[in-house]
Motif scaffolding. Structure first.
Motif, PDB file in Angstrom:
ATOM      1  N   ILE A 102      -5.519   9.448   1.163  1.00  0.00           N
ATOM      2  CA  ILE A 102      -5.835   8.567   0.042  1.00  0.00           C
ATOM      3  C   ILE A 102      -5.032   7.283   0.212  1.00  0.00           C
ATOM      4  N   ILE A 103      -5.708   6.150   0.149  1.00  0.00           N
ATOM      5  CA  ILE A 103      -5.051   4.859   0.271  1.00  0.00           C
ATOM      6  C   ILE A 103      -4.984   4.231  -1.119  1.00  0.00           C
ATOM      7  N   LEU A 104      -3.790   3.833  -1.535  1.00  0.00           N
ATOM      8  CA  LEU A 104      -3.581   3.205  -2.844  1.00  0.00           C
ATOM      9  C   LEU A 104      -3.110   1.776  -2.654  1.00  0.00           C
ATOM     10  N   ASN A 105      -3.870   0.825  -3.189  1.00  0.00           N
ATOM     11  CA  ASN A 105      -3.443  -0.567  -3.208  1.00  0.00           C
ATOM     12  C   ASN A 105      -2.510  -0.733  -4.405  1.00  0.00           C
ATOM     13  N   HIS A 133       0.819  -1.215   0.000  1.00  0.00           N
ATOM     14  CA  HIS A 133       0.000   0.000   0.000  1.00  0.00           C
ATOM     15  C   HIS A 133       0.854   1.268   0.000  1.00  0.00           C
ATOM     16  N   ALA A 134       0.270   2.290  -0.566  1.00  0.00           N
ATOM     17  CA  ALA A 134       0.841   3.632  -0.494  1.00  0.00           C
ATOM     18  C   ALA A 134      -0.194   4.548   0.133  1.00  0.00           C
ATOM     19  N   GLN A 174      -6.352   0.172  -6.961  1.00  0.00           N
ATOM     20  CA  GLN A 174      -7.563   0.774  -6.424  1.00  0.00           C
ATOM     21  C   GLN A 174      -7.235   1.811  -5.352  1.00  0.00           C
ATOM     22  N   THR A 175      -8.045   2.856  -5.296  1.00  0.00           N
ATOM     23  CA  THR A 175      -7.844   3.925  -4.319  1.00  0.00           C
ATOM     24  C   THR A 175      -9.139   4.167  -3.553  1.00  0.00           C
ATOM     25  N   ARG A 176      -8.973   4.719  -2.346  1.00  0.00           N
ATOM     26  CA  ARG A 176     -10.135   5.143  -1.575  1.00  0.00           C
ATOM     27  C   ARG A 176      -9.694   6.245  -0.625  1.00  0.00           C
ATOM     28  N   TYR A 223      -5.158  -0.759   9.791  1.00  0.00           N
ATOM     29  CA  TYR A 223      -6.538  -0.289   9.660  1.00  0.00           C
ATOM     30  C   TYR A 223      -6.746   0.392   8.299  1.00  0.00           C
ATOM     31  N   LEU A 224      -5.746   1.141   7.867  1.00  0.00           N
ATOM     32  CA  LEU A 224      -5.852   1.802   6.572  1.00  0.00           C
ATOM     33  C   LEU A 224      -5.853   0.792   5.434  1.00  0.00           C
ATOM     34  N   ASP A 225      -5.135  -0.317   5.626  1.00  0.00           N
ATOM     35  CA  ASP A 225      -4.996  -1.317   4.568  1.00  0.00           C
ATOM     36  C   ASP A 225      -6.224  -2.218   4.435  1.00  0.00           C
TER      37      ASP A 225
END
Length: 360
Positions: A175-178, A163-164, A183-185, A248-250
């Motif tokens: 912003i969470i980037l897989n 993750h980034a 995918q982002t959220r 938690y973010l992941d």
């Protein structure tokens, strides 16, 4: 690059200008009258710099310094050749930050908005990965509506595992980037931990004001991941900082409300231009109000490393493998947009460096 070339590049020392003499502990690595760089990354003997267009920069958006310390477009002229009306998807519109990953990649964060505070152009906000070995672009992550919203200003990026994490300094949030799926959220939208408004940004005793004359507010901006990857530390530019466990973010099953409940206060840090965390968990940051570089140790103790007018708005430091800290000095608060269209930036803009450890 051959060893001789690397040695020559690191030997580049540009004589300080009369306007901006630097203290003995600092070295002027490079100067420019075209680029206003607010980001730096180092790979062996190569030095990369970048800066936003709205600052008044007329050089490349992203550059590699040559043996003379002059910025050359990187990875090529095409990526740095955007003009209004061009397709923004495969060129740099407005680079705000650089960061290296753990697999030989340099990530470039393009806010996608040519203007400070403006909305990103369609398809323009993105994260671009450049392979440092080949110099080729290997990935473009375009931020869609699950990542950015009206008023977003994607600011910076950090990594852990698959993750980034990116900060949004325009519309407060993370912003969470897989990295596997792309995918982002968004999380922590409008949360107090990501939102500015409690303090003013002060430099040389004056409150920094935006083009509208009101005190400038910059939402979620600096952040770091702990060396073990457990924690993400973050906050608005003005401080203070909070923390949340990356697990938690992941977890995409965590709802926004559940994530918000996992945020804890971490450190009452002042307004800063940027930060860097070393392998021991020490946080180095630029204290804007005091023209200083400071260190927050893991026990919470804060120490002033160096304080000098030459460090006026140091942005986004970088610690290299030799524990040299690189300090771009864009003097962002002196940009024309903050002073009725008249730039007060002292030329030339400098890139400074300093060893973090005493000579043995």
């Amino acid at each position: 690059m051959h060893a001789a070339g690397i040695a020559m590049l690191f030997a580049v020392i540009v004589a300080p200008s009369a306007s901006f003499a630097v203290p003995p502990r600092l070295t002027v690595a490079a100067e420019s009258r075209t680029m206003i760089w607010n980001a730096v990354a180092v790979d062996g003997g190569r030095i990369f710099v970048a800066g936003p267009r709205w600052s008044g920069s007329t050089g490349p958006a992203l550059a590699l310094l040559d043996r003379h310390g002059d910025p050359q477009p990187y990875p090529d002229a095409h990526w740095n050749g955007w003009r209004s009306g061009d397709d923004p998807r495969n060129v740099f519109v407005n680079v705000n930050s650089l960061h290296r990953d753990d697999s030989g990649g340099l990530w470039v964060i393009d806010t996608g908005s040519p203007e400070f505070g403006g909305d990103p152009l369609p398809g323009a906000a993105k994260a671009v990965r450049i392979d440092l070995k080949s110099g080729g672009v290997t990935r473009i992550v375009s931020f869609g509506p699950t990542a950015i919203v009206k008023g977003s200003y994607v600011d910076d990026i950090r990594f852990h595992g698959d993750h980034a994490y990116l900060t949004d300094a325009g519309r407060s949030g993370l912003i969470i980037l897989n990295l596997k799926t792309g995918q982002t959220r968004r999380v922590l939208d409008g949360h107090p931990s990501t939102t500015a408004g409690r303090r003013n940004i002060v430099l040389d005793g004056e409150i920094l004001r935006g083009p509208d004359g009101q005190p400038l507010k910059v939402n979620c901006d600096p952040m770091e991941v702990s060396p073990d990857g457990r924690w993400l530390y973050f906050g608005p530019l003005e401080g203070p900082w909070s923390r949340i466990e990356t697990r938690y973010l992941d977890d995409p099953a965590m709802s926004p409300d559940e994530i918000a409940e996992k945020v804890d206060p971490w450190a009452d840090l002042p307004a800063m231009g940027g930060s860097a965390m070393d392998a021991s968990g020490n946080l180095y940051f630029s204290d804007l109000a005091r023209n200083a570089l400071k260190r927050r140790a893991t026990d919470g103790t804060i120490t002033t490393i160096i304080q000098d007018p030459a460090l006026h708005w140091v942005d986004a430091p970088f610690i290299d493998e030799h524990r040299i800290i690189w300090l771009p000095v864009p003097q962002i608060d002196r940009a024309a947009m903050f002073h009725g269209g008249e730039s007060r930036i002292v030329q030339p803009v400098q890139l400074l460096k300093m060893p973090l450890d005493a000579p043995k």
